[in-house]
Structures are given as C-alpha cells and as structure tokens.
Design an enzyme around this catalytic site. Structure first.
Site, PDB file in Angstrom:
ATOM      1  N   GLU A 120       0.739  -1.213  -0.031  1.00 41.19           N
ATOM      2  CA  GLU A 120       0.031   0.009  -0.150  1.00 41.19           C
ATOM      3  C   GLU A 120       0.841   1.082  -0.093  1.00 41.19           C
ATOM      4  O   GLU A 120       1.777   1.244   0.549  1.00 41.19           O
ATOM      5  CB  GLU A 120      -0.944  -0.103   1.267  1.00 41.19           C
ATOM      6  CG  GLU A 120      -1.944   1.184   1.408  1.00 41.19           C
ATOM      7  CD  GLU A 120      -2.779   0.770   2.377  1.00 41.19           C
ATOM      8  OE1 GLU A 120      -3.245  -0.348   2.610  1.00 41.19           O
ATOM      9  OE2 GLU A 120      -3.310   1.862   3.259  1.00 41.19           O
ATOM     10  N   ASP A 146       0.296   5.173   0.634  1.00 45.37           N
ATOM     11  CA  ASP A 146      -0.727   5.982   1.273  1.00 45.37           C
ATOM     12  C   ASP A 146      -0.517   7.421   1.259  1.00 45.37           C
ATOM     13  O   ASP A 146       0.595   8.087   1.411  1.00 45.37           O
ATOM     14  CB  ASP A 146      -0.957   5.943   2.592  1.00 45.37           C
ATOM     15  CG  ASP A 146      -1.547   4.311   2.934  1.00 45.37           C
ATOM     16  OD1 ASP A 146      -2.127   3.888   1.984  1.00 45.37           O
ATOM     17  OD2 ASP A 146      -1.609   3.693   4.237  1.00 45.37           O
ATOM     18  N   GLU A 149      -2.694  10.749   2.892  1.00 51.49           N
ATOM     19  CA  GLU A 149      -3.861  10.832   3.671  1.00 51.49           C
ATOM     20  C   GLU A 149      -3.805  12.472   4.088  1.00 51.49           C
ATOM     21  O   GLU A 149      -2.837  12.839   4.731  1.00 51.49           O
ATOM     22  CB  GLU A 149      -3.782  10.027   5.170  1.00 51.49           C
ATOM     23  CG  GLU A 149      -4.000   8.718   4.755  1.00 51.49           C
ATOM     24  CD  GLU A 149      -3.714   7.480   5.876  1.00 51.49           C
ATOM     25  OE1 GLU A 149      -4.654   6.639   6.203  1.00 51.49           O
ATOM     26  OE2 GLU A 149      -2.744   7.691   6.675  1.00 51.49           O
TER      27      GLU A 149
END
Length: 277
Positions: free
Chosen positions: A105, A107, A109
């Site tokens: 993953e 990310d 955010e």
C-alpha cells in the site's frame, strides 16, 4: 533460416507482450475506470459532471476505487479538500493491492485541521503487510481553496509522492540490502472520505465537530499511466536536480514528522532509514 525466423518471431512476440502489458488511460474517466466502493448515496457528480463530490456525515463516509490494478505506474488526481474546521476527518488517496494482511500500500492521507491551522499530509508505505513508515508534511497552501494535483509514481527503482509536481516523499529500492520494496503485487487506486477523530488531528486530541457536517471533498482530472506486466512505466531511478532541490526544501521547511527520526518508536532506526531513502 528456420532458426533465424524463430528468433525474429520470439522478439516480435516479446515486444508485443511488453506493449500490451502497458494499460494507459490518460486522462482517465471516472465512469470507465473507477467504481464506487461504499456509500454510493454520498458520491455525486458536480461541476457539470467534471468532478466528483464525496460527502461525510454522521451516517457514513464514502469511497471509490479503480476497476484495474497496476504493477507499476504513475497515478494523479486533482483534489479540493474539506474547508474550514475539518478536524477529525481524513481524505485519502492511495494504492492498495487488496491482499489482506500481506498487502502492499502507498498512502496519501490528508489529516483534517482546526480552522486556521495548516493541513497535514501524511504518507505511509506498507510492504507485505508491514507499515509504520509514516512521514508528515504541512502543506504550504490552503488545499481547500482550490484544486491541487497529487501524484503517486512508483517503478522497480523508486517510489515518489508529489504535490503539484513537487516531490514530498521518496522511497528507493534497496532490496540488495534485504530491505523490502513494493514491486510484486499489482495495486488498485482508492480514495475515501471518512471520520477518524481517534487519531487524525493532533493524535486524536481534536475531535470532529458534527455541527459543521456534512463535510465535502472534490476530485477531478484523473490520470493513470500504469503497467500490468513485469516492466515499469517511466522507469527513472533518481530525482532530477530540480526535483532534488525541491525535495530538500520540503524536508527542511515543511516536514513535521519522520518515522526515521522517532527514537521513541524506533530506538534502532529501520534499515531503510540508513540506506538513503
């Protein structure tokens, strides 16, 4: 002659395979390349169908994902974030292999803030299910006033996160030193708007103010350049000199947290932190 024909046929088929392994949809279409993953009542087209609005209220957040996965590539979208008091909200844009506890993953955010405070962008990298590689930068502009371009680019050599073409995070492949790198699992594109006031703003000290709900984030101009085969797209290995200068500026002036420097969590720095990530 048969041997020569066979060699030529091999190279023709090989090159054809490489060509067809590249799936390019640039620019991408939300209708053709993405699907709603949860709470479809909280997503709608706006701006004459040119943008997507995501809504968060007390009943639900929402999210969408790409219909395809990519082993390597470059993905970008323009996002306008939740304005005003957005504490406790998280707007996310990330790549995910969707393979459970062994997932890869990448990310991005956006951690909501109290009015007047900088928006914090957190990046994290999971490899074979292990994350804990957080870095945070405070954005040098108000990302709720207008759209800005956020990009994740990854290939066999290097993974880079960009904001308006400015690199804010670099993670290099140091597998020769037995440091894991996300290169074996194709990943889909995901985005969500959700409530996370147990950790998102000042470590959970600032709670979401539901009197300000509903909260909205906006997305448009999706671009995907990806590979489904073993070769990488745009397989550069280093930042350009201009990018490297911009990256140093970000780290000096806007980085507010780096897991590599967090001695309370990691008395012995993780291996990648000593390898020149």
């Amino acid at each position: 002659m048969d041997f020569l024909r066979n060699i030529l046929l091999f190279y023709f088929l090989y090159n054809l395979m490489l060509f067809t392994s590249i799936i390019s949809a640039k620019p991408a279409s939300f209708q053709q390349d993405f699907k709603v993953t949860w709470a479809d009542s909280h997503l709608k087209f706006v701006e004459g169908g040119n943008a997507i609005q995501l809504k968060l209220d007390q009943s639900s957040g929402c999210g969408f994902a790409s219909k395809y996965k990519y082993l390597f590539g470059r993905v970008s979208m323009k996002i306008k974030l939740v304005p005003g008091d957005s504490a406790g909200t998280v707007t996310a844009f990330y790549m995910n292999s969707d393979t459970g506890t062994k997932r890869d993953e990448l990310d991005i955010e956006f951690l909501g803030n109290r009015s007047g405070q900088p928006y914090t962008l957190q990046t994290n990298i999971y490899i074979n299910g292990k994350g804990d590689r957080e870095q945070r930068v405070n954005l040098w502009f108000d990302p709720s006033l207008d759209y800005h371009t956020y990009t994740i680019s990854w290939n066999h050599y290097i993974t880079v996160f960009f904001v308006d073409q400015v690199p804010i995070r670099v993670y290099k492949n140091h597998e020769r030193r037995e440091i894991p790198y996300p290169k074996s699992q194709p990943m889909g594109i995901y985005s969500t708007l959700w409530e996370a006031d147990d950790w998102a703003t000042r470590g959970g000290l600032e709670k979401i103010d539901w009197s300000k709900a509903p909260f909205f984030a906006y997305y448009k101009d999706f671009e995907i350049e990806g590979c489904s085969g073993a070769l990488s797209c745009a397989a550069y290995q280093e930042l350009t000199p201009t990018q490297a200068r911009s990256y140093r500026w970000i780290r000096v002036n806007h980085m507010v947290y780096d897991y590599c420097a967090d001695k309370s969590r990691f008395p012995t720095p993780p291996l990648e932190c000593t390898a020149g990530i």
